[in-house]
Design a protein around this motif. Sequence first.
Motif, PDB file in Angstrom:
ATOM      1  N   ASN A   1      -0.826  -9.205   9.062  1.00 15.16           N
ATOM      2  CA  ASN A   1       0.536  -9.710   8.862  1.00 15.16           C
ATOM      3  C   ASN A   1       1.390  -9.265  10.040  1.00 15.16           C
ATOM      4  O   ASN A   1       1.647  -8.071  10.213  1.00 15.16           O
ATOM      5  N   PRO A   2       1.859 -10.202  10.884  1.00 17.77           N
ATOM      6  CA  PRO A   2       2.610  -9.815  12.089  1.00 17.77           C
ATOM      7  C   PRO A   2       3.953  -9.163  11.783  1.00 17.77           C
ATOM      8  O   PRO A   2       4.555  -8.545  12.654  1.00 17.77           O
ATOM      9  N   LYS A   3       4.417  -9.284  10.536  1.00 18.35           N
ATOM     10  CA  LYS A   3       5.698  -8.687  10.168  1.00 18.35           C
ATOM     11  C   LYS A   3       5.544  -7.531   9.186  1.00 18.35           C
ATOM     12  O   LYS A   3       6.515  -7.079   8.574  1.00 18.35           O
TER      13      LYS A   3
ATOM     14  N   GLY B   1       6.010 -12.970   4.946  1.00 19.16           N
ATOM     15  CA  GLY B   1       4.605 -13.131   4.626  1.00 19.16           C
ATOM     16  C   GLY B   1       4.293 -13.205   3.151  1.00 19.16           C
ATOM     17  O   GLY B   1       3.129 -13.255   2.757  1.00 19.16           O
ATOM     18  N   THR B   2       5.313 -13.225   2.315  1.00 25.61           N
ATOM     19  CA  THR B   2       5.090 -13.306   0.887  1.00 25.61           C
ATOM     20  C   THR B   2       6.204 -14.105   0.229  1.00 25.61           C
ATOM     21  O   THR B   2       7.253 -14.331   0.839  1.00 25.61           O
ATOM     22  N   VAL B   3       5.962 -14.558  -0.994  1.00 19.77           N
ATOM     23  CA  VAL B   3       6.971 -15.313  -1.732  1.00 19.77           C
ATOM     24  C   VAL B   3       7.479 -14.440  -2.878  1.00 19.77           C
ATOM     25  O   VAL B   3       6.698 -14.031  -3.733  1.00 19.77           O
TER      26      VAL B   3
ATOM     27  N   ILE C   1       0.878  -1.167   0.000  1.00 18.96           N
ATOM     28  CA  ILE C   1       0.000   0.000   0.000  1.00 18.96           C
ATOM     29  C   ILE C   1       0.915   1.217   0.000  1.00 18.96           C
ATOM     30  O   ILE C   1       1.701   1.417   0.929  1.00 18.96           O
ATOM     31  N   GLY C   2       0.848   2.018  -1.042  1.00 23.12           N
ATOM     32  CA  GLY C   2       1.819   3.076  -1.285  1.00 23.12           C
ATOM     33  C   GLY C   2       1.706   4.291  -0.378  1.00 23.12           C
ATOM     34  O   GLY C   2       0.770   4.451   0.412  1.00 23.12           O
ATOM     35  N   THR C   3       2.666   5.177  -0.544  1.00 23.46           N
ATOM     36  CA  THR C   3       2.745   6.427   0.213  1.00 23.46           C
ATOM     37  C   THR C   3       1.469   7.248   0.018  1.00 23.46           C
ATOM     38  O   THR C   3       1.030   7.479  -1.100  1.00 23.46           O
TER      39      THR C   3
ATOM     40  N   SER D   1      -1.400 -10.636   3.423  1.00 26.47           N
ATOM     41  CA  SER D   1      -0.549 -10.566   2.234  1.00 26.47           C
ATOM     42  C   SER D   1       0.229  -9.249   2.167  1.00 26.47           C
ATOM     43  O   SER D   1       1.272  -9.167   1.509  1.00 26.47           O
ATOM     44  N   VAL D   2      -0.263  -8.228   2.842  1.00 25.37           N
ATOM     45  CA  VAL D   2       0.360  -6.906   2.787  1.00 25.37           C
ATOM     46  C   VAL D   2       1.616  -6.885   3.658  1.00 25.37           C
ATOM     47  O   VAL D   2       1.557  -7.113   4.869  1.00 25.37           O
ATOM     48  N   THR D   3       2.749  -6.610   3.016  1.00 29.19           N
ATOM     49  CA  THR D   3       4.028  -6.569   3.742  1.00 29.19           C
ATOM     50  C   THR D   3       4.504  -5.150   4.010  1.00 29.19           C
ATOM     51  O   THR D   3       5.406  -4.942   4.813  1.00 29.19           O
ATOM     52  N   LEU D   4       3.894  -4.162   3.330  1.00 26.88           N
ATOM     53  CA  LEU D   4       4.317  -2.775   3.515  1.00 26.88           C
ATOM     54  C   LEU D   4       3.127  -1.827   3.446  1.00 26.88           C
ATOM     55  O   LEU D   4       2.364  -1.841   2.492  1.00 26.88           O
TER      56      LEU D   4
END
Length: 484
Positions: A371-373, A426-428, A330-332, A349-352
Amino acid sequence: MKKFVTGILACAIACSSVPYINYAVSDDYSITANAVDYTTGTYENLKYKAYQDHIEISGCDTSATSAVIPAEIDGLPVTIIGDSAFFGSALTEITIPDSVASIGIGAFASSKLAEINIPEGVTSIGKKAFSDCGGLIEITIPDSVTSIGLQAFSGTGLTEITVPDSVTDISYVFYDCSSLRKVNIPQNIKSIGKGAFSGCSKLKSITIPDSVESIEENAFYNCKSLTEINIPDNVKNIEYASFYDCSGLTEIIIPDGVTSIKGKTFSGCSSLNSITIPDSVESIEETAFYNCKSLTEINIPNSVISIGNYAFWKCTGLTEINIPDSVKNIGTYAFWYCSGLTEIDIPDSVTLIDSGAFENCSKLSKITIRNPKCNLSKSNIQKKATIYGYEDSTAQIYAEDNGNEFVIIDGSSDVSEISGDANGDGTVDVADVVAVSAYVADFSKNSLDEQFIKNADVHNTGDGLTANDALMIQQYLSGTIEKF
């Protein structure tokens, strides 16, 4: 050697006898020639250039308000109305014979013409041919025309026009035709070209034929009066800022096959309240829905991987949004100033969640981060919003560091058990290929957690990590295999 030099000199002399013309067109439509292969003359109130086999009309008396172009002069056919021939003239009416095949660059630009009949013999209309003819309200383009130059009708008073079937490209043709209300586009057009109707602020009705496959950048930029438009199913590309500032547009359906909503596509569409996004779309790019304040809800399909910077910036009417578990980033400032949002659920699925993604979402009271990370160190979530997440997660750390109330979600996340996820983010992705390769090369220096070793053991599960595991993850990412 003497024979060689003699030959070269002979060629040079021979070539020097061949007429060579290099035209240079400037911004004021003037034209110059580096060599002369014509004679000049006058016919009534017209000026012309006589070539070996044809006549080109080059101008007229400055005081002339009307002109009749003859079909021939001195036995030569009049085939061209030259570049800038009547630029800025006082002409209000003109008669063009069937012998004319080409109307040049800026030929009638800034003239006083109110209407003009283009004969069937004309095949090309040059760049800015009728631009800034504010009094020109009626024109018929014959079927013989195959080429219309950039901004050919820019700044005219035209209210309605039909493009003939013979024309295949309309890039910038009607740029800034602020009086144009209706356009008929032929079935053979494959693309609504760049800036085709940009600045047509009174355009209310347009039918895009089924033959169109692409809507190019700025195609309908600033068409403020356009309230609805049907995009045919054959369209696969909708390019940058194509509907930018179409403030009257209320509803749009994006056809299946479009893979990306490009930057600024619907930016400034302040009346847009309904949009359908197909499963083919993989990315919503930056500022795609910037300031679409009438949008109250939007369904993002499971195919979307990324939501770009400022994508929904200042969508103040947005009260609900579903982020599918296909989204990774999810962008700035993606949802900056979405003051109507009250709660949102971010899938694992969201890592950022990038800088300011939910900043100034003044009514946001609940945000769940699964996502815990997930990296949300710069997210700037409203302090009054309660953050829901897993114990010892990055969400909990963020809440404690920034004064948000934190509520632990019952159960545990399965993010750490994703097949192929070697680094536990959390993602590949390619980072997992690198992590496995580094581990195989020297596990003593590049250790992995036990769970992540299990995740990455996708080739002959149970035999430990090998180079084959890295290869298999790579094949998965390239689409060679669909699953482990």
